[in-house]
Scaffold this active site. Structure first.
Site, PDB file in Angstrom:
ATOM      1  N   GLY A  50      48.692  45.998  46.369  1.00 47.53           N
ATOM      2  CA  GLY A  50      47.776  45.997  47.503  1.00 47.53           C
ATOM      3  C   GLY A  50      48.490  45.569  48.762  1.00 47.53           C
TER       4      GLY A  50
ATOM      5  N   ASP B 119      38.573  34.270  49.821  1.00 45.03           N
ATOM      6  CA  ASP B 119      38.706  35.691  49.489  1.00 45.03           C
ATOM      7  C   ASP B 119      38.039  36.001  48.157  1.00 45.03           C
ATOM      8  OD1 ASP B 119      39.466  38.266  50.100  1.00 45.03           O
ATOM      9  OD2 ASP B 119      41.477  38.085  49.252  1.00 45.03           O
TER      10      ASP B 119
END
Length: 573
Positions: free
Chosen positions: A357, A473
């Site tokens: 990612g 997150d």
């Protein structure tokens, strides 16, 4: 007819119990000072006896149970004791154990429990935090009739553990009726012991039925029995035990495990147990020897010689070069070498890739020394500014222990790269199950199993730990699944720590679009509420089976939260 019925009852009882009665009378005491090769112990789970007589309850296999019980029951005539008031209900035992942690001494398995129980096989026990004694439905039941002296190396707030290195007295439960940090008294001084140090230690347990007093002492293996016990617990075991009880040991492993060994054992039903001679005990593997003998490292000498004579060492230095600064010395146990991580991931090759990612990549690895499976996350950092504080927070994150949090094991720095080492979660992330057509869709039962423990993990971060931890997150891709599909919050790369009662000293907005709380974009200051907002978005994501942001949808449906709120206002189900 009544007399005939009672006669049949007596005959059946005689047939069933006559053999244990005779055997129990012959085994009021025993001692194993030269290993357990001829002991004929009742072994369950992964417990085994090594060729040198060493008893190993568990190894570094995760989520396993090990039981070892003396083959014959001990006779306690509790009905006679309770009716007549006799006070000869006593026993004495001492044993030598050692725990060798899988990765580090402060990151081992759950521990060992000396156990007195009616059955020699504790069926249905969970293979995680209950030490192989109970499961969620049996813990705390008086019908267990169980006594355990726990040598506990994981702090479990569910059972109100005092720390991750303690001794406790348990009756039918893992909420100890008394516990104390692992230590011993020597010359009126209390000296601490690390249960998972790998060094052999000796435990003395003495119960006086007349005083109704249970004493427990702990020392290094070669030390004498202390005059002052570590624990002195008033308890009436005649109300707990049944007529026939088995004595032995129990252990279990979770995501972090240890080798749990018993080196010697002595027991006496009616007097003081015989003393063990540490010099006769079997030796430990892994370079450890019984009696606290010093460890010899011949391989270190070989490596040093190779360094001085090998012409290829310069190439190896370049390949495995790391960034090490003086201030990192205090985090030594949590610092992994790049060389080990490189070998563990086979050079970070694509076959070991778990995901990729914006942060970088995550690879599966097997550590060369312990053979433990780990997940290695590689992220970029191009500035030294704030690195000291960042590594300090990584070290703090490594001390977080909760069944619904992915354990951060340590880190490594190399040139412009930072490596974070986590527990390996074999079932990957939750978003793979939600949005990958190649994986089976989750039904409501599996979905509930996954998410039911996550609020407990978030509560631990926000309120129960020594500092407030903002994850910053929370999302489906950061919820990872262990082998049993239990959900765990992972990826603490953006987390921030601050003291309870204060406010976080940051104004940097981080997170993932769609999960960021509205007030965070205005104030720039994260709070526990912004984590809860992200968690709520995640819950909607699981319930609706769609991502928080989907630009391909009509504008009024693109943002999941706005769409759900609009449906709510319209009264749509």
């Amino acid at each position: 007819m009544v007399r005939l019925h009672r006669s049949l009852q007596f005959l059946l009882a005689f047939i069933v119990y006559s053999k244990p009665l005779v055997l129990a009378q012959e085994t009021k005491q025993f001692i194993y000072n030269n290993g357990f090769t001829e002991a004929n112990l009742i072994l369950n789970g992964i417990a085994k006896i090594h060729s040198n007589g060493l008893l190993e309850l568990t190894n570094t296999s995760h989520h396993q149970i090990g039981h070892a019980f003396f083959p014959l029951p001990v006779h306690y005539n509790t009905s006679l004791l309770n009716n007549s008031g006799l006070s000869s209900f006593s026993f004495s035992t001492n044993f030598v154990f050692a725990m060798v942690a899988e990765l580090r001494a402060d990151n081992g398995g759950h521990g060992i429990a000396f156990t007195v129980s009616p059955p020699a096989e504790l069926k249905g026990a969970a293979d995680t935090q209950y030490l192989g004694l109970f499961n969620t439905s049996t813990i705390g039941l008086s019908s267990n009739h169980l006594l355990a002296i726990e040598l506990d190396t994981v702090e479990n707030r569910e059972v109100e553990d005092i720390n991750n290195n303690h001794v406790g007295v348990d009756v039918n439960n893992l909420k100890s009726i008394q516990s104390a940090p692992a230590s011993y008294f020597s010359e009126n001084e209390n000296k601490s012991l690390q249960l998972t140090s790998g060094n052999p230690m000796q435990v003395w347990i003495d119960y006086d039925g007349m005083e109704k007093l249970l004493n427990v002492a702990l020392t290094p293996a070669r030390s004498r029995k202390p005059e002052k016990p570590l624990l002195s617990t008033p308890t009436d075991l005649s109300l707990v035990f049944t007529d026939y009880m088995h004595v032995g040991f129990s252990s279990s492993t979770g995501s972090a495990s240890s080798h749990h060994y018993i080196l010697g054992w002595s027991f006496n039903r009616s007097g003081q147990a015989q003393s063990l001679d540490p010099s006769k005990l079997p030796q430990l593997p892994h370079g450890k020897k019984s009696g606290g003998l010093r460890i010899i490292f011949p391989l270190v000498i070989v490596i040093v010689l190779l360094i001085t004579i090998s012409a290829t060492i310069n190439i190896a230095r370049k390949r495995y070069a790391e960034i090490r600064e003086d201030w990192e010395q205090q985090y030594g146990p949590q610092r992994f070498s790049y060389k080990d991580l490189y070998k563990a991931t086979k050079g970070f090759e694509d076959k070991e890739l778990l995901g990729r990612g914006g942060f970088g990549m995550v690879c599966r690895g097997v550590l060369p020394t312990s053979k433990a499976e780990v997940a290695v996350k590689k992220v970029s950092h191009d500035s030294k500014q704030g690195m000291k504080e960042f590594v300090a927070e990584i070290a703090s994150t490594g001390r977080l222990r909760h069944r619904n949090l992915v354990q951060l094991l340590g880190y490594c720095r190399r040139q412009g790269e930072l490596f974070l080492v986590y527990d390996y979660m074999p079932n990957g992330s939750l978003d793979k199950f939600l949005f990958n057509d190649e994986e089976p869709n989750l039904n409501s039962v599996h979905g509930f199993q996954i998410i039911k423990g996550l609020p407990s993990g978030l509560l631990h971060l926000h309120e129960e730990w020594e500092q407030v931890v903002l994850h910053r997150d929370v999302k489906a891709s950061n919820v990872l699944l262990d082998a049993d599909l239990n959900g765990r919050i992972g990826d603490f790369g953006l987390s921030k720590f601050y003291d309870h009662g204060s406010t976080p000293q940051t104004t940097c907005v981080v997170g993932t679009l769609g999960y960021v709380a509205p007030e965070l974009t205005r104030t720039g200051r994260p709070t526990t509420s912004s984590d809860v907002f992200a968690f709520g978005t995640f819950m909607l994501e699981v319930a609706c089976g769609r991502r928080p942001m989907e630009s391909q949808r009509p504008p009024e449906e693109a943002v999941l939260i706005d769409w759900v709120l609009e449906c709510w206002n319209r009264g749509d189900s």
